[in-house]
Design a protein around this motif. Structure first.
Motif, PDB file in Angstrom:
ATOM      1  N   TYR A   1      -5.994   0.764  -6.147  1.00 21.21           N
ATOM      2  CA  TYR A   1      -5.871   0.002  -7.392  1.00 21.21           C
ATOM      3  C   TYR A   1      -7.258  -0.481  -7.819  1.00 21.21           C
ATOM      4  N   PRO A   2      -7.932   0.280  -8.680  1.00 24.53           N
ATOM      5  CA  PRO A   2      -9.305  -0.088  -9.052  1.00 24.53           C
ATOM      6  C   PRO A   2      -9.395  -1.291  -9.979  1.00 24.53           C
ATOM      7  N   HIS A   3      -8.290  -1.665 -10.609  1.00 25.84           N
ATOM      8  CA  HIS A   3      -8.308  -2.774 -11.565  1.00 25.84           C
ATOM      9  C   HIS A   3      -7.471  -3.915 -11.011  1.00 25.84           C
ATOM     10  N   ARG A   4      -8.036  -5.100 -11.015  1.00 19.90           N
ATOM     11  CA  ARG A   4      -7.335  -6.242 -10.437  1.00 19.90           C
ATOM     12  C   ARG A   4      -7.747  -7.531 -11.126  1.00 19.90           C
ATOM     13  N   SER A   5      -6.841  -8.475 -11.123  1.00 20.95           N
ATOM     14  CA  SER A   5      -7.113  -9.801 -11.685  1.00 20.95           C
ATOM     15  C   SER A   5      -6.404 -10.827 -10.814  1.00 20.95           C
ATOM     16  N   ILE A   6      -7.160 -11.805 -10.329  1.00 19.17           N
ATOM     17  CA  ILE A   6      -6.609 -12.851  -9.465  1.00 19.17           C
ATOM     18  C   ILE A   6      -6.929 -14.194 -10.114  1.00 19.17           C
TER      19      ILE A   6
ATOM     20  N   VAL B   1       0.479 -15.730 -15.981  1.00 18.54           N
ATOM     21  CA  VAL B   1      -0.742 -15.082 -16.459  1.00 18.54           C
ATOM     22  C   VAL B   1      -0.350 -13.914 -17.357  1.00 18.54           C
ATOM     23  N   ALA B   2      -0.999 -13.830 -18.515  1.00 21.57           N
ATOM     24  CA  ALA B   2      -0.757 -12.733 -19.456  1.00 21.57           C
ATOM     25  C   ALA B   2      -1.929 -11.755 -19.389  1.00 21.57           C
ATOM     26  N   TYR B   3      -1.614 -10.471 -19.215  1.00 24.78           N
ATOM     27  CA  TYR B   3      -2.627  -9.425 -19.148  1.00 24.78           C
ATOM     28  C   TYR B   3      -2.435  -8.450 -20.319  1.00 24.78           C
ATOM     29  N   GLU B   4      -3.520  -7.868 -20.728  1.00 23.72           N
ATOM     30  CA  GLU B   4      -3.464  -6.712 -21.610  1.00 23.72           C
ATOM     31  C   GLU B   4      -3.843  -5.501 -20.764  1.00 23.72           C
ATOM     32  N   VAL B   5      -2.907  -4.573 -20.610  1.00 29.26           N
ATOM     33  CA  VAL B   5      -3.100  -3.418 -19.738  1.00 29.26           C
ATOM     34  C   VAL B   5      -3.038  -2.155 -20.588  1.00 29.26           C
TER      35      VAL B   5
ATOM     36  N   ALA C   1       0.822  -1.203   0.000  1.00 27.93           N
ATOM     37  CA  ALA C   1       0.000   0.000   0.000  1.00 27.93           C
ATOM     38  C   ALA C   1       0.862   1.262   0.000  1.00 27.93           C
ATOM     39  N   ARG C   2       2.055   1.183   0.597  1.00 25.85           N
ATOM     40  CA  ARG C   2       2.953   2.347   0.668  1.00 25.85           C
ATOM     41  C   ARG C   2       3.868   2.466  -0.545  1.00 25.85           C
ATOM     42  N   SER C   3       3.913   1.450  -1.382  1.00 24.48           N
ATOM     43  CA  SER C   3       4.915   1.363  -2.447  1.00 24.48           C
ATOM     44  C   SER C   3       4.761   2.425  -3.531  1.00 24.48           C
ATOM     45  N   LYS C   4       3.559   2.959  -3.701  1.00 24.90           N
ATOM     46  CA  LYS C   4       3.259   3.925  -4.758  1.00 24.90           C
ATOM     47  C   LYS C   4       3.503   3.370  -6.159  1.00 24.90           C
ATOM     48  N   ALA C   5       3.490   2.043  -6.256  1.00 23.69           N
ATOM     49  CA  ALA C   5       3.621   1.413  -7.571  1.00 23.69           C
ATOM     50  C   ALA C   5       2.320   1.582  -8.343  1.00 23.69           C
ATOM     51  N   ASP C   6       2.425   1.659  -9.650  1.00 23.58           N
ATOM     52  CA  ASP C   6       1.234   1.743 -10.499  1.00 23.58           C
ATOM     53  C   ASP C   6       0.691   0.373 -10.846  1.00 23.58           C
TER      54      ASP C   6
ATOM     55  N   TYR D   1      -4.061   1.095 -13.895  1.00 23.34           N
ATOM     56  CA  TYR D   1      -4.471   1.183 -15.301  1.00 23.34           C
ATOM     57  C   TYR D   1      -5.461   0.063 -15.603  1.00 23.34           C
ATOM     58  N   PRO D   2      -6.353   0.274 -16.565  1.00 16.13           N
ATOM     59  CA  PRO D   2      -7.336  -0.761 -16.889  1.00 16.13           C
ATOM     60  C   PRO D   2      -6.696  -2.065 -17.363  1.00 16.13           C
ATOM     61  N   ILE D   3      -7.155  -3.171 -16.807  1.00 17.09           N
ATOM     62  CA  ILE D   3      -6.745  -4.499 -17.264  1.00 17.09           C
ATOM     63  C   ILE D   3      -7.813  -4.974 -18.254  1.00 17.09           C
TER      64      ILE D   3
END
Length: 325
Positions: free
Chosen positions: A120-125, A162-166, A87-92, A144-146
């Motif tokens: 992080y509004p976009h997530r995939s598990i 897992v392959a994502y399109e972001v 949560a503190r990482s500020k990673a995108d 960013y949108p997944i």
């Protein structure tokens, strides 16, 4: 042999220094030639770069972390340390391996993770592996949108990719989050390895090394077709921007790394420094977590973050910039 490269490197440097000290310059040419021939491998293993103080506008931060099931401990009052770090990482973009939460409220729940990572509004598990439990998961949390997420089809009981399109700006980026085949070392094997280092008796070393090599070789054989599957997906991708990260369970001098990274750049090699050891237990001092990217991306400040030790891996992160921006 790739795992043993740092040892041979130290020995070779020692020989070079010794021959120079006693002024046997002709003999010193032999270890010197060996070092010169291995410059690419030395740079892959121990890169030296200066960190940029001011990041260019348009950079985004990618963080990869094997969270080891968030350490599977009871929930402390101050919150889970791994989750707090994320949560503190500020990673995108967060790419997480061994992402396993619980249903018992004593432990970390999915709702706890969602609350902590609300930025992080976009997530995939995704569940990976073919084992009956299929409890091992890989997760991506993104600002960013997944657009899509697909488990790469290869054989493994516990591991997977897992392959994502972001969608980042106007470009769709292929992002691949990996947890390649784990090394088949039990707690007993790791304890035996530590004992060898503490007390390197001849018979103990001989039997211990044979066992370790056999088990590491078995895991390497399983990783090879997994790496081939990831490499084929990269080669067939219609997207020009590509990021491949995660727990490779192998070093930068391995088949899996070489095949997957065939046309990619290593963020740590190009913008990190030092050995970048990412596994932190049982004296296995190797960098087995990587962030690779296509040539149209530039990396800055790639770091293996040793500030948190609550998993058996350290997180690795870097800032990336699209060159055409």
């Amino acid at each position: 042999m790739g795992l043993a490269f740092p040892v041979f490197l130290i020995i070779n440097v020692g020989f070079l220094a010794w021959w120079l000290i006693i002024r046997r310059y002709r003999i010193a040419l032999l270890p010197l030639a060996g070092l010169l021939l291995c410059i690419p491998q030395i740079r892959n293993s121990f890169p030296v770069n200066f960190h940029t103080e001011n990041l260019p506008e348009g950079c985004f931060k990618v963080l990869s972390y094997n969270v080891m099931g968030f350490d599977g401990v009871d929930k402390p009052e101050q919150g889970n340390p791994i989750l707090n770090y994320l949560a503190r990482s500020k990673a995108d973009i967060l790419c997480l391996q061994e992402y396993n939460v619980h249903t018992n409220p004593r432990f970390l729940l999915q709702e706890d993770v969602d609350k902590a990572l609300a930025a992080y509004p976009h997530r995939s598990i995704n569940a990976v592996g073919s084992g009956k439990a299929r409890h091992n998961r890989i997760a991506c949390y993104s600002k960013y949108p997944i657009l899509s997420a697909k488990v790469i089809d290869y054989r493994s009981e516990y591991n997977g990719s897992v392959a994502y399109e972001v969608l980042i700006g106007k470009d769709t980026v292929l992002l691949i989050n990996n947890h390649l085949e784990s090394n088949k070392l039990t707690k007993t094997d790791k304890a035996a390895y530590e004992e060898i280092l503490k007390s390197p008796e001849k018979d103990k070393v001989r039997s211990g090394v044979r066992l370790l090599i056999r088990k590491l070789a078995e895991a390497s054989v399983l990783r090879a077709p997994q790496a081939d599957s990831v490499a084929r997906l990269i080669a067939a991708s219609r997207h020009s921007h590509i990021i491949v990260c995660g727990d490779f369970n192998d070093t930068a001098l391995s088949y899996a790394y070489r095949v997957i990274g065939n046309r990619l750049k290593d963020a740590f090699v190009n913008s990190g420094r030092g050995a970048g050891i990412s596994y932190n237990q049982h004296r296995f001092y190797f960098r087995i977590d990587h962030i690779l990217h296509s040539d149209n991306l530039k990396s800055y400040r790639c770091t293996v973050d040793r500030s948190i030790k609550d998993s058996d891996h350290y997180p690795i992160w870097c800032h990336l910039l699209k060159k055409n921006d």
